[in-house]
Design an enzyme around this catalytic site. Structure first.
Site, mmCIF file in Angstrom:
data_model
loop_
_atom_site.group_PDB
_atom_site.id
_atom_site.type_symbol
_atom_site.label_atom_id
_atom_site.label_comp_id
_atom_site.label_asym_id
_atom_site.label_seq_id
_atom_site.Cartn_x
_atom_site.Cartn_y
_atom_site.Cartn_z
ATOM 1 N N TYR A 275 1.012 -1.255 -0.528
ATOM 2 C CA TYR A 275 -0.107 -0.227 0.318
ATOM 3 C C TYR A 275 0.775 1.122 -0.228
ATOM 4 O O TYR A 275 1.059 2.145 -0.308
ATOM 5 C CB TYR A 275 -0.784 0.529 1.202
ATOM 6 N N LYS B 30 3.376 -15.013 1.975
ATOM 7 C CA LYS B 30 3.281 -15.670 0.562
ATOM 8 C C LYS B 30 4.610 -16.301 0.613
ATOM 9 O O LYS B 30 5.644 -16.257 -0.230
ATOM 10 C CB LYS B 30 2.629 -15.140 -0.155
ATOM 11 N N ASP C 103 -3.118 -18.133 -0.010
ATOM 12 C CA ASP C 103 -4.316 -19.290 -0.411
ATOM 13 C C ASP C 103 -4.828 -19.755 0.722
ATOM 14 O O ASP C 103 -6.029 -19.715 0.848
ATOM 15 C CB ASP C 103 -3.640 -19.440 -1.646
ATOM 16 N N ASP D 220 -6.188 -7.009 3.860
ATOM 17 C CA ASP D 220 -7.128 -5.783 3.633
ATOM 18 C C ASP D 220 -9.007 -7.357 2.733
ATOM 19 O O ASP D 220 -10.002 -7.360 3.162
ATOM 20 C CB ASP D 220 -7.404 -5.218 2.452
ATOM 21 N N ASP E 297 -12.003 -9.104 4.351
ATOM 22 C CA ASP E 297 -13.874 -8.772 3.666
ATOM 23 C C ASP E 297 -14.370 -10.374 2.957
ATOM 24 O O ASP E 297 -15.452 -10.282 3.128
ATOM 25 C CB ASP E 297 -13.108 -8.683 1.922
HETATM 26 C C1 IPM Z 1 -10.546 -1.401 3.677
HETATM 27 C C2 IPM Z 1 -10.938 -0.530 3.093
HETATM 28 C C3 IPM Z 1 -9.603 0.723 2.293
HETATM 29 C C4 IPM Z 1 -8.281 0.005 2.434
HETATM 30 C C5 IPM Z 1 -9.648 0.917 0.993
HETATM 31 C C6 IPM Z 1 -10.931 2.435 0.997
HETATM 32 C C7 IPM Z 1 -8.448 1.706 0.470
HETATM 33 O O1 IPM Z 1 -10.446 -1.801 1.526
HETATM 34 O O2 IPM Z 1 -10.526 -0.454 4.979
HETATM 35 O O3 IPM Z 1 -10.658 -2.254 4.236
HETATM 36 O O4 IPM Z 1 -7.490 -1.334 0.880
HETATM 37 O O5 IPM Z 1 -7.497 -0.415 3.365
HETATM 38 MG MG MG Z 2 -10.747 -3.173 2.862
#
Ligand code: IPM
Ligand code: MG
Length: 366
Positions: free
Chosen positions: A141, A190, A222, A246, A250
């Site tokens: 990042y 990884k 993975d 990240d 999700d």
């Molecule tokens: C999160 C989001 C952010 C990230 C985006 C909006 C830049 O997906 O906080 O998980 O990737 O960190």
């Molecule tokens: Mg995110």
């Protein structure tokens, strides 16, 4: 206590969910006899619109001077053009870096009432209680990136760099956290391909030797992604780099039923931390009063726990959320088919109401 809380309403649906979390914090202040002063600042697309930059200096200064920071989400399709020189996400990344919040705690808790809201089989997720500790101020990042050319063709690169101290400090956060939980840390990397992952694994293994009371293993990302949906209850604390964290969070939010359920709290060397839901700004639902404010309300709970050290207050917020879910109230994202749904504001109001019953009587607190 007296505390100054900076709120960053951000973009899309974010002001709506932040407003509900502020309502909850105000109720906490009343019930527990605290004085919370709220001050708003601009970040993301809202800041670009007003000032031309995603993170105005004034916002960062205000956040640094406050006791706690609550952020919603940033992102606006208007700035999605890949060639756009300014992007709302720059505000978020600048804020994380500027506040030095290198460890992002992302708890994945399944509320039993939502067992059927998940698309994953109930027997697979029933016992899930895990926390992902995501490194937040380094890795790909923040590495050097650029457009270039390769053999005359357009090309681009991003670099993933971690120093040993950067890895060590976030891994330590994971071990300290595991000591208060089920005493198990899984470091995700990884290392079969990436050199910086090999350094990550080496460092995590060395740090682990200082915590003989905590079970430790390293896992490729993975395989971790597969196990998260196949055997999620094997995990207690997962520690990983910025991008893997990240993606995995999700994925893990689907265990909890919705991204709208997952809070986060980022901590660093100094106060204040930065608390924010893991979800985005969901622009297409803006202004419709339909999104789930619970991730942001639970992030306010994390703010109470991690930035203000108000444990009982944080417990009360979590209990209030659980009570409202137990009463059967659902926003659209977590509703079973056929269930009646409520809106963003109604959910916030119900949590505020429930707090009156989950908060201990302050007159008895001494
Ligand atoms: C999160 C989001 C952010 C990230 C985006 C909006 C830049 O997906 O906080 O998980 O990737 O960190
Ligand atoms: Mg995110």
């Amino acid at each position: 206590m007296k505390a100054n809380i900076t709120t960053l309403p951000g973009d899309g649906i974010s002001p709506e969910v932040v407003a509900e979390a502020v309502k909850v914090l105000r109720q906490v202040a009343t019930l527990f006899d605290h004085t919370f002063e709220f001050d708003e600042a601009l970040v993301g697309g809202a800041a670009i619109d007003a000032t031309g930059t995603a993170l105005p200096d004034e916002t960062l200064a205000k956040c640094r001077a406050s006791d706690a920071v609550l952020l919603g989400a940033v992102g606006d399709p208007k700035y999605d053009d890949p060639l756009s020189p300014v992007r709302p996400e720059q505000g978020l990344l600048g804020l994380r870096k500027g506040l030095g919040v290198f460890a992002n705690l992302r708890p994945v808790k399944l509320y039993p009432q939502l067992l059927h809201a998940s698309t994953i089989k109930p027997e697979v997720i029933a016992d899930v209680d895990l926390v992902v500790v995501r490194e937040l101020t380094g890795g790909i990042y923040f590495g050097e990136r650029a457009r270039t050319t390769v053999d005359g063709a357009r090309a681009a690169y991003d670099t993933m760099l971690y120093s040993e101290p950067e890895i060590e400090r976030v891994v330590r956060v994971a071990f300290e956290l595991a000591r208060k939980r089920r005493k198990k840390v899984t470091s995700v990397d990884k290392a079969n391909v990436l050199e910086n992952s090999r350094l990550w694994r080496e460092t995590a293994t060395r740090v682990a030797s200082g915590y003989p009371d905590v079970e430790f293993d390293s896992m490729y990302v993975d395989i971790a992604a597969m196990r998260l949906v196949r055997y999620p209850s094997i995990f207690d604390v997962i520690v990983t780099g910025n991008m893997f964290g990240d993606i995995l969070t999700d994925e893990a939010s689907m265990i909890a039923g919705s991204r709208g359920m997952l809070p986060s709290g980022a901590i660093g060397l100094h106060k204040p931390g930065l608390c924010e839901p893991i979800h985005g700004s969901a622009p297409k639902y803006t202004g419709q009063n339909v999104v789930n404010p619970l991730a942001t309300i639970l992030s306010a709970g994390m703010l109470l726990r991690h930035s203000l050290e108000l444990e009982q207050e944080a417990d009360a917020v979590e209990a209030a959320v659980e009570a409202v879910l137990a009463q059967g109230y659902r926003t659209r994202d977590i509703a079973e088919p056929g269930a009646t749904t409520i809106g963003t504001r109604e959910m916030g109001d119900l949590v505020v109401e429930a707090l009156a019953t989950t908060a201990p009587d302050v007159t008895l607190l001494g």
